[in-house]
Structure formats: C-alpha cells, structure tokens
Design a protein around this motif. Structure first.
Motif, PDB file in Angstrom:
ATOM      1  N   CYS A  92      65.509  36.631  62.075  1.00 38.25           N
ATOM      2  CA  CYS A  92      64.925  35.977  60.908  1.00 38.25           C
ATOM      3  C   CYS A  92      66.053  35.324  60.108  1.00 38.25           C
ATOM      4  O   CYS A  92      67.141  35.888  59.983  1.00 38.25           O
ATOM      5  CB  CYS A  92      64.187  36.998  60.046  1.00 38.25           C
ATOM      6  SG  CYS A  92      62.682  37.659  60.812  1.00 38.25           S
TER       7      CYS A  92
ATOM      8  N   SER B  48      67.416  28.273  55.255  1.00 39.47           N
ATOM      9  CA  SER B  48      66.950  29.657  55.127  1.00 39.47           C
ATOM     10  C   SER B  48      67.723  30.367  54.032  1.00 39.47           C
ATOM     11  O   SER B  48      68.902  30.072  53.797  1.00 39.47           O
ATOM     12  CB  SER B  48      67.119  30.405  56.453  1.00 39.47           C
ATOM     13  OG  SER B  48      66.392  29.772  57.493  1.00 39.47           O
TER      14      SER B  48
ATOM     15  N   GLU C  72      62.812  28.881  54.829  1.00 42.83           N
ATOM     16  CA  GLU C  72      62.534  30.259  55.255  1.00 42.83           C
ATOM     17  C   GLU C  72      63.163  31.248  54.279  1.00 42.83           C
ATOM     18  O   GLU C  72      64.377  31.249  54.092  1.00 42.83           O
ATOM     19  CB  GLU C  72      63.094  30.477  56.663  1.00 42.83           C
ATOM     20  CG  GLU C  72      62.816  31.855  57.239  1.00 42.83           C
ATOM     21  CD  GLU C  72      63.496  32.080  58.575  1.00 42.83           C
ATOM     22  OE1 GLU C  72      63.216  33.091  59.224  1.00 42.83           O
ATOM     23  OE2 GLU C  72      64.327  31.225  58.967  1.00 42.83           O
TER      24      GLU C  72
ATOM     25  N   MET D 203      56.077  32.955  63.053  1.00 48.27           N
ATOM     26  CA  MET D 203      56.777  31.691  62.864  1.00 48.27           C
ATOM     27  C   MET D 203      56.380  30.596  63.842  1.00 48.27           C
ATOM     28  O   MET D 203      56.510  29.411  63.528  1.00 48.27           O
ATOM     29  CB  MET D 203      58.288  31.915  62.952  1.00 48.27           C
ATOM     30  CG  MET D 203      58.872  32.710  61.788  1.00 48.27           C
ATOM     31  SD  MET D 203      58.584  31.942  60.175  1.00 48.27           S
ATOM     32  CE  MET D 203      59.465  30.396  60.351  1.00 48.27           C
TER      33      MET D 203
ATOM     34  N   GLY E 131      64.323  28.364  59.749  1.00 52.12           N
ATOM     35  CA  GLY E 131      64.098  27.320  58.758  1.00 52.12           C
ATOM     36  C   GLY E 131      65.068  26.161  58.896  1.00 52.12           C
ATOM     37  O   GLY E 131      66.190  26.326  59.385  1.00 52.12           O
TER      38      GLY E 131
END
Length: 372
Positions: A166, A173, A151, A135, A170
C-alpha cells in the motif's frame, strides 16, 4: 487506565537522536531526513519520497501538487478523517462522497463510477483500520476516465494489496507517522510518487516554494511543512523495527479476535478479504443494533472500567463545518452513519501487554452483560 495507544520505542531511537544532538543537525537539514526518505521509497517501491511535518500536510501538498482548483471534483469516502476532505476543500475543489463497504469498512468501490462527472480530477482511496481498499477497480476507473489517484496509506504502513505495498498505487500517495502508526515519530508524514515533476513540485511546496536560483523570491505560496531531523531519526529507528511491529499488531488483533469471537452484541473487525489479511492497525468493533447504547456510551462504560477506547470517524457529510458551508445537504450514507455511531476500537498500541488486553476484553464482556 489502559491507554488506547502506547508506542514502542525500543530500537535505535535514542542513539539516532543523540547523533542529531551531537552533530547540531536538528532542523530539516542533516542526513536523517534523506535516509528515512530513501528507506521508505525503497520499501514501498517508489522512485521519490518527500518527508513532511505530518500526514495532513502530506494530503495538503498532494492536492496542491496536482493543481486542483474550483473547477474540479474529487471522490473520497465519507467515512474518513477530516484531513482528507479539508485538503481538497482548501483548493476550492468540490467533494463527491461514497459510502463504506460493510465487509471491509473501507470505501465502497462499487459506488465510485456513479460519482464520476466531467469535472472529476481525482479519486482518494483511504485504507482504514487494517484492510486495504480494493484498488484494482479504483485504478481501472482512474485509467478509463483519465483521472488521478491520491492514495491515503496513513493507516496501512506495511500492509499489502495482492502482495504489493500500500502506498505504491497512487499517482501520489500519503503516509502518516503519528504516534499510533506502525512507524511513529510523534508527528510526521511522507509523500511518495514516481513522477519526477510531481516530486519536484511537492518538494517545493513543503519548503515555502523557495526558488533555487533566488531563495527569497517566490512565484507561488507553499508551506513550511518540513520534517525535522529529530523526527526523521526516530522514524528511521522505527522503520528498522517495522516487520516486528507488523507482526506484533497482527498478534494483538488475532488474540482479540479469538477472545471476543462469538460474543453476542458485537461485530468484530474483518479478519481478511480476498486480497489481504487484516494488519490490525487497530482492533475495531461495531455494536449490534439491538444494544440500547451507542459507541459514546460504550466508551464511557469502558472508561469507568479503566479501559480507553476511541470512536470511529464521523462522516464528512455530517460534519458541522461542511454543513455550514452548504455542502452535502440532504446526502445520506447509511453504512458510514452506522459505523460512526456504533463503531469503536480497543487499546491497540504496540506496547499493550496481554494482561492489559485481558482487562479490555473483560471490560467489554461485562459491559455487554448489562444488556444481554
């Protein structure tokens, strides 16, 4: 037949479902949707979480919330589920594809900058099969060029990149809670972000764009993409077992890796990369080019032995639906093409037993013995 996935529903699922039924709150109203959203937002470290009907719905809403349109381009990996591409195509925006990295099976981030043009509005990294996308380069390019990051963390619930969850990277996301995910609600998904206006827009889009002041007056078209209270009840119970689910997935993956390590004819799932250890959402393998069979033939042979397996994604640049639209004519991405033709994953569900795993390994070894 050993299924390719069987979820584990041994927590508070029945208790919470009974609460929904007894209270009468089984639609998108009721306490469980908000409780599930809050749990996910806190876990990932985001300000907002918006529960939706499925992961594809999350991607649709993400693209619409960013107001992508015909003048825009979005960079995605060619090796991904079609939901990622369709969410962009439906906005009228153009897809720009990049190949996969043979080291991680994720998008090759070194190819992203060459795909950026003056029309690029977003990059969509998709964490696949157990390792996250690298990333740092993605975020650096997004900042440099002033573009958004969508994301897709559907396969990476609980995975981290350099110690950070994770789904936290973004601008927006997306998660999926399909039956084979670490949190399984049958169907279901979630959007996470930190921007107040983006979150408000996503909430409106999932709920038909009702106006708060006049419910049945609409200035924009949205979707009925709400998550039901029943799904959220199961999701909350699954969330409570997430750490155990991740530990179990890693145990299964590491056991497969030990049992199949050194077997001729196979490229096994990467164990780790510099920024993460494999979470083994599934246990994938790629057939060596020297074998006279492809993944479909291998799956057929495994099925004859009582073992289900599933193929890797088929690349977006080879999808008939897009080729008929005149997209990706003459484009080739050799790593993704090889993965799609020679990649498959073995039974990897949380309910998989060691005896079933041993049977799957024996079936793989017997299949390879036919040719080696």
């Amino acid at each position: 037949m050993i299924p390719v996935n069987e979820p584990l529903l041994d927590g508070n699922e029945k208790i919470y479902l009974n609460e929904c039924i007894e209270s009468g709150w089984i639609s998108s109203d009721g306490a469980f949707v908000e409780r599930f959203e809050r749990a996910m937002a806190n876990y990932v470290g985001r300000k907002h979480a918006i529960a939706v009907a499925n992961g594809s719905a999350a991607l649709d809403i993400a693209a619409a919330a960013l107001q992508l349109g015909p003048d825009d381009e979005v960079i995605i990996p060619t090796h991904t589920i079609i939901s990622c591409a369709s969410a962009i195509v439906r906005t009228g925006a153009r897809l720009r594809l990049v190949d996969s990295s043979p080291d991680t099976w994720n998008m090759d981030v070194t190819q992203i900058e060459a795909a950026i043009t003056s029309r690029t509005r977003a990059i969509m990294p998709v964490h696949t099969f157990g390792l996250p996308v690298d990333m740092a380069p993605v975020l650096a390019l997004a900042k440099k060029h002033g573009i958004a990051v969508i994301e897709d963390a559907a396969q990476a619930i609980g995975q981290t990149y350099d110690g950070r969850q994770c789904g936290s990277f973004g601008d927006i996301s997306c998660f999926s809670f399909y039956a084979n995910k670490h949190i399984a609600t049958g169907e279901g998904g979630m959007i996470l972000c930190d921007d107040d206006a983006l979150a408000a827009r996503a909430r409106s889009l999932r709920n038909l764009c009702f106006k708060p002041e006049r419910r049945f007056v609409h200035e924009e078209l949205g979707w009925n993409y709400r998550m039901s209270s029943l799904q959220a009840a199961v999701g909350l119970a699954q969330f409570e077992k997430l750490d155990a689910h991740i530990a179990r997935k890693r145990q299964l993956g590491q056991r497969y890796e030990t049992l199949l390590r050194g077997v001729r004819g196979l490229e096994l799932a990467p164990v780790a990369c510099p920024y993460a250890d494999n979470i083994y959402w599934v246990f994938g393998l790629i057939l060596d080019d020297s074998l006279p069979i492809d993944a479909d033939q291998a799956r057929s042979m495994l099925a004859d032995a009582g073992v289900s397996a599933r193929p890797f994604f088929w690349p977006m640049h080879e999808q008939p639906v897009f080729l008929k639209q005149g997209l990706f004519d003459g484009e080739h991405y050799p790593v993704a093409e090889r993965m799609s033709r020679r990649g498959l994953y073995l039974p990897s569900g949380l309910a998989l037993t060691e005896a079933q795993q041993d049977k799957a390994v024996a079936a793989v070894r017997n299949m390879l013995a036919t040719f080696l």
